[in-house]
Write a protein that holds these residues in place. Structure first.
Motif, PDB file in Angstrom:
ATOM      1  N   TYR A  33      -7.717 -11.735  -2.300  1.00 44.71           N
ATOM      2  CA  TYR A  33      -7.027 -11.595  -1.019  1.00 44.71           C
ATOM      3  C   TYR A  33      -6.889 -10.118  -0.641  1.00 44.71           C
ATOM      4  O   TYR A  33      -6.857  -9.243  -1.513  1.00 44.71           O
ATOM      5  CB  TYR A  33      -5.595 -12.156  -1.110  1.00 44.71           C
ATOM      6  N   TYR A  35      -3.986  -7.971   1.648  1.00 48.07           N
ATOM      7  CA  TYR A  35      -2.720  -7.978   2.365  1.00 48.07           C
ATOM      8  C   TYR A  35      -2.498  -6.607   2.971  1.00 48.07           C
ATOM      9  O   TYR A  35      -2.933  -5.585   2.422  1.00 48.07           O
ATOM     10  CB  TYR A  35      -1.550  -8.241   1.409  1.00 48.07           C
ATOM     11  N   GLN A  37       0.755  -4.192   4.163  1.00 50.22           N
ATOM     12  CA  GLN A  37       2.207  -4.017   4.176  1.00 50.22           C
ATOM     13  C   GLN A  37       2.538  -2.815   5.040  1.00 50.22           C
ATOM     14  O   GLN A  37       2.179  -1.682   4.718  1.00 50.22           O
ATOM     15  CB  GLN A  37       2.766  -3.828   2.767  1.00 50.22           C
ATOM     16  N   LYS A  41       7.828  -2.800   5.507  1.00 47.84           N
ATOM     17  CA  LYS A  41       7.653  -3.583   4.267  1.00 47.84           C
ATOM     18  C   LYS A  41       7.203  -5.031   4.519  1.00 47.84           C
ATOM     19  O   LYS A  41       7.202  -5.834   3.594  1.00 47.84           O
ATOM     20  CB  LYS A  41       8.954  -3.630   3.434  1.00 47.84           C
ATOM     21  N   PHE A  42       6.838  -5.331   5.752  1.00 51.22           N
ATOM     22  CA  PHE A  42       6.388  -6.681   6.041  1.00 51.22           C
ATOM     23  C   PHE A  42       5.009  -6.887   5.414  1.00 51.22           C
ATOM     24  O   PHE A  42       4.075  -6.139   5.688  1.00 51.22           O
ATOM     25  CB  PHE A  42       6.353  -6.897   7.545  1.00 51.22           C
ATOM     26  N   LEU A  43       4.889  -7.912   4.576  1.00 50.03           N
ATOM     27  CA  LEU A  43       3.681  -8.167   3.805  1.00 50.03           C
ATOM     28  C   LEU A  43       2.920  -9.318   4.458  1.00 50.03           C
ATOM     29  O   LEU A  43       3.406 -10.442   4.520  1.00 50.03           O
ATOM     30  CB  LEU A  43       4.089  -8.536   2.376  1.00 50.03           C
ATOM     31  N   ILE A  45      -0.816 -11.461   4.986  1.00 51.16           N
ATOM     32  CA  ILE A  45      -2.160 -11.738   4.485  1.00 51.16           C
ATOM     33  C   ILE A  45      -3.183 -11.450   5.587  1.00 51.16           C
ATOM     34  O   ILE A  45      -2.936 -11.693   6.774  1.00 51.16           O
ATOM     35  CB  ILE A  45      -2.276 -13.187   3.977  1.00 51.16           C
ATOM     36  N   GLU A  58      -6.969 -14.293   8.868  1.00 52.35           N
ATOM     37  CA  GLU A  58      -5.867 -14.279   9.817  1.00 52.35           C
ATOM     38  C   GLU A  58      -6.239 -13.410  11.015  1.00 52.35           C
ATOM     39  O   GLU A  58      -7.308 -12.809  11.046  1.00 52.35           O
ATOM     40  CB  GLU A  58      -4.605 -13.776   9.124  1.00 52.35           C
ATOM     41  N   PHE A  90      -2.878  -4.100  -0.050  1.00 50.23           N
ATOM     42  CA  PHE A  90      -2.894  -4.666  -1.400  1.00 50.23           C
ATOM     43  C   PHE A  90      -3.998  -5.697  -1.517  1.00 50.23           C
ATOM     44  O   PHE A  90      -4.176  -6.555  -0.644  1.00 50.23           O
ATOM     45  CB  PHE A  90      -1.568  -5.371  -1.708  1.00 50.23           C
ATOM     46  N   PHE A 105      -1.270  -8.902  -7.915  1.00 57.29           N
ATOM     47  CA  PHE A 105      -1.546  -7.855  -6.943  1.00 57.29           C
ATOM     48  C   PHE A 105      -2.051  -6.583  -7.616  1.00 57.29           C
ATOM     49  O   PHE A 105      -1.627  -6.237  -8.729  1.00 57.29           O
ATOM     50  CB  PHE A 105      -0.260  -7.506  -6.170  1.00 57.29           C
TER      51      PHE A 105
ATOM     52  N   ALA B  41       3.490  -2.760  -6.756  1.00 52.88           N
ATOM     53  CA  ALA B  41       2.953  -3.980  -6.159  1.00 52.88           C
ATOM     54  C   ALA B  41       3.938  -5.126  -6.338  1.00 52.88           C
ATOM     55  O   ALA B  41       4.756  -5.123  -7.260  1.00 52.88           O
ATOM     56  CB  ALA B  41       1.633  -4.345  -6.839  1.00 52.88           C
ATOM     57  N   PRO B  42       3.875  -6.124  -5.472  1.00 50.76           N
ATOM     58  CA  PRO B  42       4.690  -7.336  -5.695  1.00 50.76           C
ATOM     59  C   PRO B  42       4.297  -8.014  -6.999  1.00 50.76           C
ATOM     60  O   PRO B  42       3.128  -8.036  -7.376  1.00 50.76           O
ATOM     61  CB  PRO B  42       4.342  -8.221  -4.485  1.00 50.76           C
ATOM     62  N   LEU B  99      -0.434 -17.412   1.822  1.00 56.35           N
ATOM     63  CA  LEU B  99       1.011 -17.219   1.826  1.00 56.35           C
ATOM     64  C   LEU B  99       1.479 -16.476   3.054  1.00 56.35           C
ATOM     65  O   LEU B  99       0.907 -15.455   3.441  1.00 56.35           O
ATOM     66  CB  LEU B  99       1.440 -16.433   0.581  1.00 56.35           C
ATOM     67  N   PHE B 101       4.898 -14.621   4.093  1.00 60.72           N
ATOM     68  CA  PHE B 101       6.099 -14.123   3.450  1.00 60.72           C
ATOM     69  C   PHE B 101       7.220 -13.911   4.453  1.00 60.72           C
ATOM     70  O   PHE B 101       6.991 -13.598   5.624  1.00 60.72           O
ATOM     71  CB  PHE B 101       5.814 -12.790   2.744  1.00 60.72           C
TER      72      PHE B 101
END
Lengths: 114, 111
Positions: A33, A35, A37, A41-43, A45, A58, A90, A105, B41-42, B99, B101
Motif C-alpha cells: 500500500y 498512504y 499523511q 496527521k490525517f492518514l 490510503i 483512491e 508511508f 508500515f 510509523a503507525p 482502510l 482511518f
C-alpha cells in the motif's frame, strides 16, 4: 532485519519536478500500500497492489503513478510536484486473507515541495 | 465512511486510565487500532471483527459493541511509552486492506 523499508527518508524538491519513492518489503506479503499523511496527521490510503496488480486506487491525481515490478516492491512516482503534495508518505504491506489483516508500515518518506 | 474518533487529544499523568472512542453511523465491517509515536510509523495494536468482541493487549484493550457502530480502546495505568496518536480504521466497503482511518487521538502521558 527491516521488514518494510523506504528510500529516501527525506525528499526536498522544487515545484514542478518529478520524483520517486521506493518501497521494499521482506515479509513475503502479497499486498502493498501507499498512504499519505498530511500536516494534520490525517492518514489516507492512496493505492494498493496485490501481487503486482492494482486493486485499490483512491481519488488521487494522475500525477501519482505507482509501479510494482514484483510483489516485494512498490514504488511511487510523482510528476509535476505541487506544494500540496508535501506530506509524509508511508508504504505498508500485509498478507490478505488472514483474519488479522495487520498492516506493517515502513518508516515513511517526508516530502517537502518548495 | 470515515469513523469519528473522540477525544481529539488527551493528557494523562502516568498511572491514569484513558478511553478512546471510535464510532460510525453505520455498522463497521471491522475496527483496526494503530498507534503512531511521534516521528515514527503507525504500528498495529489489534483488530476487532465481531459485535460484542473484546480483546486485550497487555494493559491496552478494546471492545466492539453489538451493533458494530462503536469501538473503544482502553489504556489502563498508562505509561510514558503509551504517548502517541491512536488511530482507528475500518475497511471501506468491506474491502480487506482498504482502510479508512479516523482523524486520530493524540495521547500525551506526563511523568
Amino acid at each position: 532485519d527491516t521488514a518494510v523499508s523506504q528510500t529516501p527518508k527525506y525528499l526536498v524538491t522544487q515545484m514542478g519536478n518529478d520524483k520517486s519513492i521506493k518501497c521494499e518489503q521482506n515479509l513475503g506479503h502479497d499486498t502493498m500500500y501507499w498512504y499519505k499523511q498530511d500536516s494534520k496527521k490525517f492518514l489516507k490510503i492512496m493505492f494498493s497492489y496485490n501481487n503486482k496488480e492494482l486493486i485499490i486506487n483512491e481519488t488521487v491525481p494522475n500525477r501519482f503513478s505507482p509501479k510494482s515490478p514484483d510483489k516485494a516492491h512498490l514504488n511511487l512516482h510523482i510528476n509535476s510536484l505541487e506544494l500540496g503534495d508535501s506530506a509524509v508518505y508511508f508504504c505498508a504491506s500485509s498478507e490478505p486473507g488472514l483474519e488479522v489483516n495487520e498492516q506493517f508500515f515502513g518508516p515513511g518518506t517526508r516530502l517537502t515541495v518548495l | 465512511q470515515q469513523p469519528v474518533q473522540s477525544p481529539q487529544a488527551v493528557i494523562l499523568r502516568e498511572g491514569e486510565d484513558a478511553v478512546i472512542n471510535c464510532s460510525s453511523s453505520k455498522a463497521l465491517y471491522s475496527v483496526h487500532w494503530y498507534r503512531q509515536k511521534h516521528g515514527e510509523a503507525p504500528v498495529f495494536l489489534m483488530i476487532l471483527l465481531k459485535g460484542g468482541e473484546q480483546k486485550g493487549h497487555e494493559k491496552i484493550s478494546a471492545s466492539f459493541n453489538e451493533k458494530k457502530q462503536q469501538s473503544s480502546l482502553y489504556l489502563t495505568a498508562s505509561q510514558l511509552s503509551y504517548s502517541g496518536t491512536y488511530f482507528c480504521g475500518t475497511e471501506k466497503g468491506g474491502s480487506q486492506g482498504n482502510l479508512i482511518f479516523g482523524k486520530g487521538t493524540k495521547l500525551s502521558v506526563k511523568p
